[in-house]
Design a protein around this motif. Structure first.
Motif, PDB file in Angstrom:
ATOM      1  N   MET A   1     -10.715  13.488   1.308  1.00 12.48           N
ATOM      2  CA  MET A   1      -9.397  13.466   0.640  1.00 12.48           C
ATOM      3  C   MET A   1      -8.506  14.567   1.204  1.00 12.48           C
ATOM      4  O   MET A   1      -8.976  15.607   1.620  1.00 12.48           O
ATOM      5  N   ASN A   2      -7.258  14.312   1.229  1.00 18.48           N
ATOM      6  CA  ASN A   2      -6.269  15.298   1.670  1.00 18.48           C
ATOM      7  C   ASN A   2      -6.375  16.571   0.822  1.00 18.48           C
ATOM      8  O   ASN A   2      -6.162  16.541  -0.376  1.00 18.48           O
ATOM      9  N   ASN A   3      -6.707  17.681   1.466  1.00 10.14           N
ATOM     10  CA  ASN A   3      -6.902  18.894   0.658  1.00 10.14           C
ATOM     11  C   ASN A   3      -5.606  19.571   0.249  1.00 10.14           C
ATOM     12  O   ASN A   3      -5.599  20.635  -0.351  1.00 10.14           O
ATOM     13  N   GLN A   4      -4.507  18.952   0.620  1.00 13.16           N
ATOM     14  CA  GLN A   4      -3.221  19.446   0.127  1.00 13.16           C
ATOM     15  C   GLN A   4      -2.967  18.967  -1.301  1.00 13.16           C
ATOM     16  O   GLN A   4      -2.084  19.454  -1.989  1.00 13.16           O
ATOM     17  N   VAL A   5      -3.749  17.950  -1.726  1.00 11.35           N
ATOM     18  CA  VAL A   5      -3.526  17.369  -3.052  1.00 11.35           C
ATOM     19  C   VAL A   5      -4.356  18.115  -4.100  1.00 11.35           C
ATOM     20  O   VAL A   5      -5.537  18.384  -3.904  1.00 11.35           O
ATOM     21  N   CYS A   6      -3.727  18.414  -5.211  1.00 12.22           N
ATOM     22  CA  CYS A   6      -4.373  19.144  -6.303  1.00 12.22           C
ATOM     23  C   CYS A   6      -5.627  18.417  -6.796  1.00 12.22           C
ATOM     24  O   CYS A   6      -5.611  17.194  -6.988  1.00 12.22           O
ATOM     25  N   GLU A   7      -6.690  19.173  -7.019  1.00 13.78           N
ATOM     26  CA  GLU A   7      -7.938  18.562  -7.461  1.00 13.78           C
ATOM     27  C   GLU A   7      -7.866  17.991  -8.879  1.00 13.78           C
ATOM     28  O   GLU A   7      -8.745  17.250  -9.301  1.00 13.78           O
ATOM     29  N   ASN A   8      -6.830  18.331  -9.619  1.00 14.01           N
ATOM     30  CA  ASN A   8      -6.682  17.798 -10.983  1.00 14.01           C
ATOM     31  C   ASN A   8      -5.944  16.459 -11.022  1.00 14.01           C
ATOM     32  O   ASN A   8      -5.729  15.908 -12.097  1.00 14.01           O
ATOM     33  N   HIS A   9      -5.566  15.949  -9.861  1.00 12.78           N
ATOM     34  CA  HIS A   9      -4.634  14.823  -9.866  1.00 12.78           C
ATOM     35  C   HIS A   9      -5.160  13.568 -10.562  1.00 12.78           C
ATOM     36  O   HIS A   9      -4.376  12.821 -11.146  1.00 12.78           O
ATOM     37  N   GLU A  10      -6.482  13.356 -10.517  1.00 10.62           N
ATOM     38  CA  GLU A  10      -6.985  12.102 -11.083  1.00 10.62           C
ATOM     39  C   GLU A  10      -6.677  11.938 -12.564  1.00 10.62           C
ATOM     40  O   GLU A  10      -6.442  10.831 -13.040  1.00 10.62           O
ATOM     41  N   LYS A  11      -6.677  13.046 -13.277  1.00  5.94           N
ATOM     42  CA  LYS A  11      -6.436  12.948 -14.718  1.00  5.94           C
ATOM     43  C   LYS A  11      -5.050  13.453 -15.103  1.00  5.94           C
ATOM     44  O   LYS A  11      -4.726  13.543 -16.285  1.00  5.94           O
TER      45      LYS A  11
END
Ligand code: SF4
Length: 77
Positions: A1-11
């Motif tokens: 996954m793109n590590n620029q994206v926040c890890e909380n994004h799924e929820k």
């Protein structure tokens, strides 16, 4: 996954655009906070509150003017 994206994004309702009435601004929040690596996350009040206490009020905006402490006190989290 793109590590620029926040890890909380799924929820996160901001990322998914599910925040009621805020769909139009969801895109710009995503660009500014969720997809901007560490710099973006470190500006996000949702991210900061979750880091500190492990959860976040569902309708909190990433650019809330309140301090992290104020948010935590106000929502009793
Ligand atoms: S709004 Fe904040 S917590 Fe939610 S995905 Fe974006 S950066 Fe992460």
């Amino acid at each position: 996954m793109n590590n620029q994206v926040c890890e909380n994004h799924e929820k996160c309702p901001i990322f998914s655009g599910a925040l009621k009435g805020k769909e139009m601004t969801g895109q710009s929040y995503r660009k500014q906070f969720c997809e901007a690596g560490m710099d973006g996350k470190n500006k996000c009040k949702r991210y900061m509150v979750k880091q500190k206490v492990g959860s976040c009020p569902p309708n909190l905006l990433p650019n809330s003017l309140k301090s992290v402490e104020q948010i935590i006190n106000e929502f009793s989290i």
